[in-house]
Scaffold this motif. Structure first.
Motif, short mmCIF file in Angstrom:
data_model
loop_
_atom_site.label_atom_id
_atom_site.label_comp_id
_atom_site.label_asym_id
_atom_site.label_seq_id
_atom_site.Cartn_x
_atom_site.Cartn_y
_atom_site.Cartn_z
N MET A 106 -10.45 1.14 -21.08
CA MET A 106 -10.81 0.01 -20.24
C MET A 106 -10.89 0.48 -18.78
O MET A 106 -11.86 0.25 -18.08
CB MET A 106 -9.79 -1.12 -20.36
N TRP A 121 -7.08 0.48 -24.53
CA TRP A 121 -7.41 -0.95 -24.47
C TRP A 121 -6.20 -1.82 -24.78
O TRP A 121 -6.25 -3.02 -24.59
CB TRP A 121 -8.53 -1.27 -25.46
N ARG A 144 -13.26 -6.20 -25.19
CA ARG A 144 -13.63 -4.83 -25.56
C ARG A 144 -15.01 -4.81 -26.20
O ARG A 144 -15.82 -3.92 -25.89
CB ARG A 144 -12.60 -4.25 -26.52
#
Length: 223
Positions: A108, A117, A206
């Motif tokens: 991320m 993430w 995501r």
């Protein structure tokens, strides 16, 4: 730089300790400032308030950060260095675009000590990211600084692209590649910034970000 008497366990021990203390102080100041920025907004927090809360002097803050904006975006140099090393230290047979594409789908935020993430699955971390994004969007000074960071990151990548591809940084192909990659990075950033304040589920955030990266870098690879 002035030198100091070293302890008996070796000349490298004391500089290592000083550096660890320096980094710890920098991180503590950053953590305090981020919390205040998120709680109250960037413009409403003063350096004096940050110094008092962190139990340091304003001078100490300036020993670590050149401005309040730099304090807010305190890890941008790490992100930029990660982009560069991803390009210059990629495995044999991996293209510069392929290396960046993998980095931007795996993480991320591409900083080594942040989980790829999973941070979004931790409620308090999610709320901190959300507050951080909202603070940026509410502040004209931070929006301007963010645009400047994007330009500086593009220039950094342009040098890395030129070096790795054996071309002059002013070669039209390198300049074009840099602009296209910078646009892809900005689109990814906008996608992330829109999804987090909107409190989308971690998996959906995501999915959206990865879809944008795959689409943009897939098209770049065929250009």
């Amino acid at each position: 730089m002035a030198t100091e008497t070293q302890p008996s366990d070796g000349p490298a021990a004391q500089p290592g300790l000083r550096e660890r203390k320096r980094l710890r102080t920098r991180r503590e100041i950053s953590d305090v400032a981020t919390r205040l920025f998120v709680e109250r907004g960037f413009e409403r927090v003063t350096l004096a308030e940050i110094a008092e809360t962190a139990d340091v002097s304003v001078k100490t803050i300036f020993n670590h950060f050149g401005s309040k904006e730099e304090l807010f975006f305190d890890r941008v140099d790490e992100v930029r260095a990660r982009f560069e090393s991803t390009v210059t230290e990629r495995p044999p047979g991996v293209t510069v675009l392929g290396a960046l594409r993998a980095l931007l789908t795996e993480y991320m935020v591409p900083i080594g000590d942040l989980p790829p993430w999973r941070a979004l699955e931790i409620p308090e971390r999610y709320e901190m990211f959300r507050g951080f994004q909202e603070a940026q969007d509410r502040s004209p000074a931070l929006r301007a600084r963010r645009a400047l960071i994007g330009d500086e990151t593009g220039e950094s990548l342009r040098g890395a692209f030129a070096s790795e591809l054996g071309r002059d940084p002013d070669d039209p192909a390198i300049r074009t590649l840099t602009v296209m990659v910078s646009a892809a990075l900005e689109l990814r950033d906008k996608t992330l910034r829109a999804a987090i304040p909107d409190r989308q589920p971690a998996g959906e955030i995501r999915r959206r970000v990865v879809a944008v990266v795959e689409e943009s870098f897939g098209r770049l690879a065929t250009a």
